[in-house]
Write an enzyme that holds these catalytic residues in place. Structure first.
Site, PDB file in Angstrom:
ATOM      1  N   GLY A 204      10.069   0.493  -0.921  1.00 28.29           N
ATOM      2  CA  GLY A 204       8.712   0.594  -0.364  1.00 28.29           C
ATOM      3  C   GLY A 204       7.822   1.422  -1.263  1.00 28.29           C
ATOM      4  O   GLY A 204       8.259   1.924  -2.311  1.00 28.29           O
TER       5      GLY A 204
ATOM      6  N   THR B 135       6.411   4.417  -0.785  1.00 29.05           N
ATOM      7  CA  THR B 135       6.758   5.841  -0.878  1.00 29.05           C
ATOM      8  C   THR B 135       8.026   6.016  -1.722  1.00 29.05           C
ATOM      9  O   THR B 135       8.107   6.915  -2.566  1.00 29.05           O
ATOM     10  CB  THR B 135       6.957   6.452   0.527  1.00 29.05           C
ATOM     11  OG1 THR B 135       5.966   5.928   1.411  1.00 29.05           O
ATOM     12  CG2 THR B 135       6.846   7.962   0.495  1.00 29.05           C
TER      13      THR B 135
ATOM     14  N   GLY C 249      11.571   5.874   2.690  1.00 29.41           N
ATOM     15  CA  GLY C 249      10.450   5.948   3.625  1.00 29.41           C
ATOM     16  C   GLY C 249      10.817   5.344   4.979  1.00 29.41           C
ATOM     17  O   GLY C 249      11.983   5.040   5.254  1.00 29.41           O
TER      18      GLY C 249
ATOM     19  N   GLY D  12      12.077  -1.482   7.652  1.00 22.38           N
ATOM     20  CA  GLY D  12      12.172  -2.922   7.400  1.00 22.38           C
ATOM     21  C   GLY D  12      10.843  -3.599   7.179  1.00 22.38           C
ATOM     22  O   GLY D  12      10.788  -4.821   7.035  1.00 22.38           O
TER      23      GLY D  12
ATOM     24  N   GLU E 165      19.216  -1.068   3.262  1.00 20.40           N
ATOM     25  CA  GLU E 165      18.830   0.335   3.488  1.00 20.40           C
ATOM     26  C   GLU E 165      19.809   1.005   4.448  1.00 20.40           C
ATOM     27  O   GLU E 165      20.233   2.150   4.234  1.00 20.40           O
ATOM     28  CB  GLU E 165      17.405   0.403   4.050  1.00 20.40           C
ATOM     29  CG  GLU E 165      16.358  -0.009   3.031  1.00 20.40           C
ATOM     30  CD  GLU E 165      14.950  -0.145   3.590  1.00 20.40           C
ATOM     31  OE1 GLU E 165      14.015  -0.101   2.795  1.00 20.40           O
ATOM     32  OE2 GLU E 165      14.790  -0.307   4.814  1.00 20.40           O
TER      33      GLU E 165
HETATM   34  C1  5RP Z   1      11.252  -1.173   3.579  1.00 17.88           C
HETATM   35  C2  5RP Z   1      11.079   0.009   4.439  1.00 17.88           C
HETATM   36  C3  5RP Z   1      10.099   1.047   4.018  1.00 17.88           C
HETATM   37  O1  5RP Z   1      10.717   2.279   3.979  1.00 17.88           O
HETATM   38  C4  5RP Z   1       8.970   1.093   5.011  1.00 17.88           C
HETATM   39  O2  5RP Z   1       8.420  -0.195   5.130  1.00 17.88           O
HETATM   40  C5  5RP Z   1       7.885   2.095   4.582  1.00 17.88           C
HETATM   41  O3  5RP Z   1       7.224   1.602   3.458  1.00 17.88           O
HETATM   42  P1  5RP Z   1       6.072   2.405   2.749  1.00 17.88           P
HETATM   43  O4  5RP Z   1       6.708   3.578   2.080  1.00 17.88           O
HETATM   44  O5  5RP Z   1       5.518   1.399   1.750  1.00 17.88           O
HETATM   45  O6  5RP Z   1       5.046   2.808   3.767  1.00 17.88           O
HETATM   46  O7  5RP Z   1      11.701   0.175   5.457  1.00 17.88           O
HETATM   47  O8  5RP Z   1      12.142  -2.098   4.134  1.00 17.88           O
END
Ligand code: 5RP
Length: 222
Positions: free
Chosen positions: A29, A31, A86, A99, A107
């Site tokens: 993601g 982050t 994240g 997700g 994950e």
């Molecule tokens: C990916 C995830 C990410 O951790 C979640 O979607 C947060 O993403 P971001 O850091 O872009 O806000 O679970 O499957």
């Protein structure tokens, strides 16, 4: 401070949880991407990383960080030292919804293989009850209708994530409209439906520490 600036702060703060000379689990993601970029500054002080998605593996490799397959890593060590990732939502019990990027299954596997899970989020991800963010479920394609009907019986509105295939070759159903009061119970219930690979509730694999970015700095929630 913008949301991206808060994400950047927690991504950098997570470096202090990286155990030197160990193998680190890395999430997926925007982050997590910022964390990967920060991790590159200390790449010579870790043995390598296990990625939770193909996209993460590519970004790690692009920085010259050694990427290990989980099975290979677990022949070298008993467990990964830490998993850093994240989340889409977290509650007061540090249960998560993940997700949004579709990588939930890998994950959850990498989190389960790690001694601790440090979750890096900005303050917009904090909720009283999980479920404002649609709950992703990774489903084997032939079970789409079966799993959708279970989600409807729970009061949710499942929608197929159009044009998306997971790294494992499956589909994602995003379930809207759930108010999740028993995160652990719902995680177990959905995972018991044949055809569900896993769902995006991380209660069994909830965070040990949440680093939350706010306009005033990084708050640590243990
Ligand atoms: C990916 C995830 C990410 O951790 C979640 O979607 C947060 O993403 P971001 O850091 O872009 O806000 O679970 O499957």
């Amino acid at each position: 401070m913008t949301q991206d600036e808060m994400k950047q702060k927690v991504a950098e703060a997570a470096l202090s949880y990286v155990v030197e000379d160990s193998i680190v689990g890395v999430g997926t993601g925007s982050t997590a991407n910022m964390f990967i970029d920060a991790l590159a500054t200390m790449k010579d002080r870790i043995k390598g990383a296990v990625a939770s998605s193909e996209a993460t593996a590519e970004r790690l490799a692009g920085h010259g960080i050694p990427v290990l397959d989980l099975n290979e890593a677990l022949t070298r060590v008993d467990s990964l030292s830490v998993y850093i990732d994240g989340a889409d939502e977290f509650d007061a019990g540090k249960n998560l919804i993940k997700g949004g990027g579709g990588a939930l299954t890998r994950e959850k596997i990498v989190a389960a293989a790690s001694d601790s899970f440090v979750c890096i989020v900005d303050e917009t991800k904090r909720v009283d009850a999980l479920g404002l963010f649609p709950l992703p479920i990774e489903v084997i394609p032939m079970a789409e209708e079966l799993v959708a009907s279970v989600a409807e019986k729970l009061g949710g509105e499942p929608k197929l994530r159009e044009g998306f295939t997971t790294d494992n070759g499956n589909i994602i159903l995003d379930v809207y409209g759930l108010t999740i009061t028993d995160a652990r119970g719902l995680e177990d219930h959905l995972n018991s439906v044949p055809g569900v690979v896993t769902n995006g509730i991380f209660s069994h694999q909830g965070a040990d520490v949440v680093l939350m970015g706010t306009p005033d700095g990084v708050e640590t929630i243990r």
